[in-house]
Design an enzyme around this catalytic site. Structure first.
Site, PDB file in Angstrom:
ATOM      1  N   HIS A   1     -51.325  28.632 -92.040  1.00  0.00           N
ATOM      2  CA  HIS A   1     -50.053  28.730 -91.320  1.00  0.00           C
ATOM      3  C   HIS A   1     -50.262  28.544 -89.826  1.00  0.00           C
ATOM      4  O   HIS A   1     -49.524  27.800 -89.164  1.00  0.00           O
ATOM      5  CB  HIS A   1     -49.406  30.090 -91.602  1.00  0.00           C
ATOM      6  CG  HIS A   1     -48.197  30.384 -90.775  1.00  0.00           C
ATOM      7  ND1 HIS A   1     -46.923  30.103 -91.186  1.00  0.00           N
ATOM      8  CD2 HIS A   1     -48.084  30.929 -89.531  1.00  0.00           C
ATOM      9  CE1 HIS A   1     -46.066  30.459 -90.245  1.00  0.00           C
ATOM     10  NE2 HIS A   1     -46.744  30.976 -89.227  1.00  0.00           N
ATOM     11  N   GLU A   2     -51.280  29.208 -89.274  1.00  0.00           N
ATOM     12  CA  GLU A   2     -51.529  29.102 -87.843  1.00  0.00           C
ATOM     13  C   GLU A   2     -52.024  27.701 -87.463  1.00  0.00           C
ATOM     14  O   GLU A   2     -51.642  27.150 -86.423  1.00  0.00           O
ATOM     15  CB  GLU A   2     -52.540  30.158 -87.404  1.00  0.00           C
ATOM     16  CG  GLU A   2     -52.076  31.595 -87.622  1.00  0.00           C
ATOM     17  CD  GLU A   2     -50.734  31.890 -86.952  1.00  0.00           C
ATOM     18  OE1 GLU A   2     -50.460  31.334 -85.869  1.00  0.00           O
ATOM     19  OE2 GLU A   2     -49.959  32.680 -87.513  1.00  0.00           O
TER      20      GLU A   2
END
Length: 281
Positions: free
Chosen positions: A147-148
């Site tokens: 996600h990051e």
């Protein structure tokens, strides 16, 4: 009456933002992938400028953590995080051909904070509290990191910096116009317009960026052979841990229920990619 007075001001602000946007062509930072994230983005600042600032901030963060003896304290934990990153990084080529060659760095900071982030250019930090307090499996940790990384691939930090500059400029000019028109302090008008801009423009865009990172991230994890449904389990854990969230319309992140419902749909869509990678749950 007030609506008629504010109409010219509203159009001035809108024209200002439109002129700022017109100065930079819309761009596509990533390919759509299986999840279909293909929104064009308008960038008001250069990638080189953002990457230089991010690299400097990253090194300062590492120096501060090292000075407090909080950097990479647990060799086993660090090895685990870097092993996951080593699988995710080659998979970034599905969205950006240049990304695997970024100067990636992966570190762990000792902290109770439930956090992780990836700065522009592939500078990753995971906080030990996230791993330990949520007792993350490798699949769940990969979901966080993917996600990051997705934020970095989509250059959301660069996009957000440009949006903030546009809103602040519009608020400053709009505040001066309000002050001149109504004979009040221009600072008050600037504050009002800045708040409206934040709620009406910045926060919804932040939620859109979070959704994009969820979708790109779940595909990235699946391409690296991780279970896409781990993202659902991750946010269920977060929902049990983090309470007192503001209403979704006041938040820069989607509500957990909204996020989980979206992830369920996209986990099924990318499941074949995990199977193609040769790893099933």
């Amino acid at each position: 009456m007030l609506r008629r007075h504010f109409a010219p001001l509203r159009w001035c602000c809108l024209l200002l933002l439109a002129s700022l946007a017109a100065g930079c062509a819309a761009t596509r930072t990533t390919t759509a992938g299986r999840v279909g994230v293909d929104r064009e983005q308008t960038m008001l600042v250069s990638s080189n400028e953002v990457n230089r600032a991010a690299a400097k901030a990253y090194q300062e963060t590492l120096r501060e953590a090292q000075g407090k003896n909080l950097l990479n304290r647990d060799a086993q934990q660090l090895a685990r995080v870097r092993q996951i990153a080593a699988r995710l990084i080659p998979a970034t080529a599905a969205f950006r051909s240049d990304a695997p060659a970024w100067r990636w760095e992966v570190n762990v900071i000792r902290s109770r904070e439930l956090n992780a982030w990836c700065m522009p250019g592939g500078k990753i930090v995971v906080y030990s509290g996230l791993i330990e307090q949520l007792q993350l499996s490798d699949d769940e940790l990969a979901a966080v990191m993917a996600h990051e990384v997705a934020h970095a691939l989509r250059e959301h930090g660069r996009e957000k910096a440009g949006q903030a500059a546009g809103v602040n400029t519009a608020a400053a000019i709009g505040g001066a116009l309000i002050g001149a028109y109504f004979g009040i302090d221009s600072g008050l008008g600037r504050t009002v317009l800045g708040t409206v801009g934040d709620l009406a423009f910045m926060r919804p865009n932040s939620r859109e960026m979070e959704q994009e990172a969820d979708r790109v991230g779940i595909e990235l994890a699946a391409r690296a052979g991780y279970d896409p449904e781990a993202a659902i389990r991750l946010w269920e854990k977060m929902g049990r841990t983090v309470g007192g969230r503001p209403p979704e319309w006041l938040s820069t992140h989607p509500a957990n229920e909204t996020r989980i419902a979206d992830l369920r749909v996209y986990a099924e869509r990318v499941r074949p990619l995990q199977e193609a990678a040769g790893r099933t749950p």
